[in-house]
Scaffold this motif. Structure first.
Motif, PDB file in Angstrom:
ATOM      1  N   MET A   1      79.160  71.434  18.422  1.00 36.80           N
ATOM      2  CA  MET A   1      78.138  71.002  19.146  1.00 36.80           C
ATOM      3  C   MET A   1      78.910  70.433  20.572  1.00 36.80           C
ATOM      4  O   MET A   1      79.846  69.723  20.475  1.00 36.80           O
ATOM      5  CB  MET A   1      77.397  69.542  18.779  1.00 36.80           C
ATOM      6  CG  MET A   1      76.452  70.227  17.627  1.00 36.80           C
ATOM      7  SD  MET A   1      75.162  68.757  16.981  1.00 36.80           S
ATOM      8  CE  MET A   1      75.931  68.400  15.539  1.00 36.80           C
ATOM      9  N   TYR A   2      78.120  70.576  21.669  1.00 34.57           N
ATOM     10  CA  TYR A   2      78.512  70.001  22.806  1.00 34.57           C
ATOM     11  C   TYR A   2      78.218  68.417  22.823  1.00 34.57           C
ATOM     12  O   TYR A   2      77.234  68.177  22.061  1.00 34.57           O
ATOM     13  CB  TYR A   2      78.052  70.569  24.107  1.00 34.57           C
ATOM     14  CG  TYR A   2      78.198  72.007  24.382  1.00 34.57           C
ATOM     15  CD1 TYR A   2      79.801  72.318  24.822  1.00 34.57           C
ATOM     16  CD2 TYR A   2      77.402  72.954  24.347  1.00 34.57           C
ATOM     17  CE1 TYR A   2      80.174  73.480  25.108  1.00 34.57           C
ATOM     18  CE2 TYR A   2      77.821  74.265  24.454  1.00 34.57           C
ATOM     19  CZ  TYR A   2      79.029  74.491  24.732  1.00 34.57           C
ATOM     20  OH  TYR A   2      79.599  75.806  25.058  1.00 34.57           O
TER      21      TYR A   2
ATOM     22  N   MET B   1      65.224  71.032  12.412  1.00 34.73           N
ATOM     23  CA  MET B   1      66.047  72.193  11.759  1.00 34.73           C
ATOM     24  C   MET B   1      66.137  73.491  12.546  1.00 34.73           C
ATOM     25  O   MET B   1      66.780  74.373  12.073  1.00 34.73           O
ATOM     26  CB  MET B   1      64.874  72.272  10.544  1.00 34.73           C
ATOM     27  CG  MET B   1      64.599  71.428   9.410  1.00 34.73           C
ATOM     28  SD  MET B   1      66.026  71.126   8.520  1.00 34.73           S
ATOM     29  CE  MET B   1      66.957  69.812   9.267  1.00 34.73           C
TER      30      MET B   1
ATOM     31  N   ILE C   1      69.244  71.751  15.617  1.00 38.38           N
ATOM     32  CA  ILE C   1      70.536  71.253  15.441  1.00 38.38           C
ATOM     33  C   ILE C   1      71.412  72.434  15.048  1.00 38.38           C
ATOM     34  O   ILE C   1      72.466  72.618  15.653  1.00 38.38           O
ATOM     35  CB  ILE C   1      70.682  70.202  14.102  1.00 38.38           C
ATOM     36  CG1 ILE C   1      70.077  69.015  14.503  1.00 38.38           C
ATOM     37  CG2 ILE C   1      72.004  69.976  13.442  1.00 38.38           C
ATOM     38  CD1 ILE C   1      70.013  67.985  13.475  1.00 38.38           C
ATOM     39  N   PRO C   2      70.951  73.344  14.256  1.00 39.91           N
ATOM     40  CA  PRO C   2      71.772  74.526  14.353  1.00 39.91           C
ATOM     41  C   PRO C   2      71.999  75.273  15.636  1.00 39.91           C
ATOM     42  O   PRO C   2      73.172  75.859  15.801  1.00 39.91           O
ATOM     43  CB  PRO C   2      70.983  75.598  13.213  1.00 39.91           C
ATOM     44  CG  PRO C   2      70.455  74.594  12.405  1.00 39.91           C
ATOM     45  CD  PRO C   2      69.855  73.485  13.291  1.00 39.91           C
TER      46      PRO C   2
ATOM     47  N   LYS D   1      74.656  73.592  17.125  1.00 46.01           N
ATOM     48  CA  LYS D   1      75.953  73.763  16.667  1.00 46.01           C
ATOM     49  C   LYS D   1      76.506  75.115  16.909  1.00 46.01           C
ATOM     50  O   LYS D   1      77.707  75.339  17.098  1.00 46.01           O
ATOM     51  CB  LYS D   1      75.868  73.721  14.888  1.00 46.01           C
ATOM     52  CG  LYS D   1      75.722  72.592  14.588  1.00 46.01           C
ATOM     53  CD  LYS D   1      75.828  72.459  13.094  1.00 46.01           C
ATOM     54  CE  LYS D   1      75.666  70.974  12.756  1.00 46.01           C
ATOM     55  NZ  LYS D   1      76.007  70.771  11.155  1.00 46.01           N
ATOM     56  N   GLN D   2      75.665  76.045  17.353  1.00 46.56           N
ATOM     57  CA  GLN D   2      75.989  77.166  17.826  1.00 46.56           C
ATOM     58  C   GLN D   2      76.191  77.235  19.298  1.00 46.56           C
ATOM     59  O   GLN D   2      76.648  78.521  19.912  1.00 46.56           O
ATOM     60  CB  GLN D   2      75.200  78.583  17.332  1.00 46.56           C
ATOM     61  CG  GLN D   2      75.080  78.502  15.855  1.00 46.56           C
ATOM     62  CD  GLN D   2      74.034  79.605  15.504  1.00 46.56           C
ATOM     63  OE1 GLN D   2      74.028  80.844  15.825  1.00 46.56           O
ATOM     64  NE2 GLN D   2      72.787  79.041  15.024  1.00 46.56           N
ATOM     65  N   ARG D   3      76.167  76.182  20.037  1.00 46.86           N
ATOM     66  CA  ARG D   3      76.431  76.011  21.337  1.00 46.86           C
ATOM     67  C   ARG D   3      75.416  77.096  22.043  1.00 46.86           C
ATOM     68  O   ARG D   3      75.799  77.572  23.213  1.00 46.86           O
ATOM     69  CB  ARG D   3      77.895  76.330  21.738  1.00 46.86           C
ATOM     70  CG  ARG D   3      78.708  75.399  20.928  1.00 46.86           C
ATOM     71  CD  ARG D   3      80.220  75.557  21.631  1.00 46.86           C
ATOM     72  NE  ARG D   3      80.907  74.452  21.004  1.00 46.86           N
ATOM     73  CZ  ARG D   3      82.069  73.791  21.399  1.00 46.86           C
ATOM     74  NH1 ARG D   3      82.678  74.812  22.347  1.00 46.86           N
ATOM     75  NH2 ARG D   3      82.654  72.883  20.648  1.00 46.86           N
TER      76      ARG D   3
END
Lengths: 264, 220
Positions: free
Chosen positions: A1-2, A32, A35-36, A39-41
């Motif tokens: 995550m940035y 849901m 957030i993913p 995380k994958q930017r």
């Protein structure tokens, strides 16, 4: 995550104020999808504004003609609600089929429809039942709310507050889930409402859509046989590693027929 | 070889490895942790100052940032901890509080290995921001044991039924089982299957896990 800043707000007014003051803020409902994605930017907001503390957005209210669900109500609560099960069993059933228990405990109806993932379940229920979406700026019909893949009628800094579902005479939802994610490869929501028959398909195209040919035939005769010969054109359907457009077109027929049979 | 392991661990956490004191000062796990922590200090001092690499590119928080020093309620204890705004609960539990029973696998809310209870409800801790659980009760697999050391019936049933194969997904499976039985003490096998649907097992030991939960339901 940035890196981002986390802001928890307690009211809709606060949420909108914080959004205004942020350089590039984003609202978080259940998180849901968000957030993913972070995380994958695939997104880099400066501020994540958590709506979890806004109690007025949570809750289910059932009266004689409609079921109203607050935007921050999680899927598990809709699935378990005895009021919803009684008024619109198909809606509780649909909520119980979303993702897995952990996702249902966190994911919300407002987040789901604001994100408008093409394979999400709730858009099927909204369009299938002719629901009304209430936002901080307007009241809009489900038919006009979902405008395209991940696109809705929401403007910047506009939040869904609740969704109102008219109670149908009968309704059913049938989906062909991806066996791993439980996202709808194709989902069909069929309802017999006071405004007529509605058939909504989710998962198959860029966004949820109705099938007027099926609605017309079912209005004449509400039977499985009435729609058995209707073929849905493939040119606007999704084709990906989960299913080809042709397979999805076939599944639309199968799922719609199962939903009609389910209506009894 | 040992040194490689230390490097990887430190690069992953990217922060001083400070673990909680184990109750028993000489358990095998505590010993291994202390070796890792010491080795990390000796071999990769520079890396440790760069912040949680899994969480953030930028160790410096933005101006007006949320208060980083928070107190969390974990397994019935108040745990003060320094948390970045974009830190997931799984990262905080594992790498700040040393509660390594919670596993990180897919890190995107699909596999359920990181399942914990928040106010008795299952959540994927990899997809929960730590700051969002302030004021909530978090239960991890470490919090299931009774004060006298007796295992939770679900844990005991996992042993009795040889539920796990490799064991990596087991803590998440246990937490889902515990939550399931809290809501439904006498589930059918099909209900257990549905209730455990958020926990993937690469060994494919699903039936063994089902047997375990059914046994736990019978004995508790």
């Amino acid at each position: 995550m940035y890196a981002f800043d986390y802001k928890k707000v307690a009211s809709l007014e606060d949420a909108q104020k914080v959004f205004e003051s942020a350089d590039d803020g984003t609202f978080m409902a259940g998180g849901m999808t968000l957030i993913p994605t972070l995380k994958q930017r695939l997104a880099s907001p400066t501020d994540v504004i958590d709506l979890d503390g806004i109690d007025e957005l949570r809750g289910i209210n059932v009266d004689s003609h409609s079921v109203t669900i607050g935007a921050m109500t999680c899927h598990a609560d809709v699935a378990a609600s005895s009021d919803v099960k009684k008024a619109i069993p198909a809606l509780a059933h649909l909520a119980s089929l979303i993702g897995d228990p952990q996702v249902r405990n966190r994911g919300t109806i407002g987040g789901s429809i604001a994100n408008n993932d093409p394979a999400a379940d709730y858009p099927g229920a909204l369009v299938g039942l002719g629901a009304t979406v209430h936002t901080t700026k307007k009241t809009v019909s489900a038919d006009d709310f979902f405008t395209g893949m991940f696109e809705t009628a929401l403007e910047e800094n506009e939040l869904v507050t609740k969704v109102s579902f008219p109670i149908p005479e009968k309704a059913a939802y049938q989906k062909f889930p991806n066996p791993a994610s439980r996202y709808a490869v194709v989902g069909a929501f069929v309802a017999k409402t006071s405004d007529g028959i509605r058939v909504a398909i989710t998962g198959a195209g860029p966004t949820v859509f109705r099938v007027p040919e099926m609605e017309k035939e079912l209005t004449g005769s509400f039977t499985v046989d009435a729609i058995s010969d209707i073929a849905v054109p493939t040119h606007e359907l999704n084709s990906d590693l989960h299913a080809t457009a042709e397979y999805r077109a076939h599944l639309i027929g199968v799922m719609a027929k199962r939903a009609v049979a389910d209506c009894g | 070889m040992a040194n490689d392991t230390q490097q990887v661990l430190t690069a992953h956490t990217g922060q001083p490895a400070v673990f909680e004191e184990a109750r028993d000062p000489v358990t095998r796990r505590a010993f291994i942790k202390s070796v890792i922590a010491t080795g990390a200090v000796a071999s990769t001092g520079g890396l440790m100052l760069t912040g949680l690499s899994g969480c953030s590119d930028d160790a410096t928080p933005a101006a007006g940032s949320v208060e980083r020093l928070v107190t969390l309620n974990i397994n019935g204890k108040s745990r003060p901890v320094d948390v970045l705004p974009n830190e997931s609960l799984a990262m905080t539990l594992r790498y700040k509080l040393g509660l390594t029973g919670t596993k990180l696998a897919c890190d995107r809310g699909e596999c359920g290995a990181c399942t914990v209870l928040i106010d008795d409800v299952t959540h994927n801790s990899c997809s929960t921001l730590t700051h969002s659980v302030r004021g909530r009760e978090v239960t991890t697999v470490e919090g299931l044991e009774q004060p006298d050391g007796a295992l939770h019936p679900v844990q005991q049933a996992m042993i009795d039924e040889l539920g796990p194969q490799c064991g990596f997904c087991t803590p998440g499976q246990v937490m889902s089982g515990v939550a399931l039985l809290k809501n439904n003490p006498s589930p059918t096998r099909e209900e257990v299957r549905e209730g455990m649907a958020g926990n993937l097992c690469r060994c494919g030991a699903y039936d063994h896990y089902l047997n375990s939960i059914m046994r736990a339901a019978r004995v508790s």
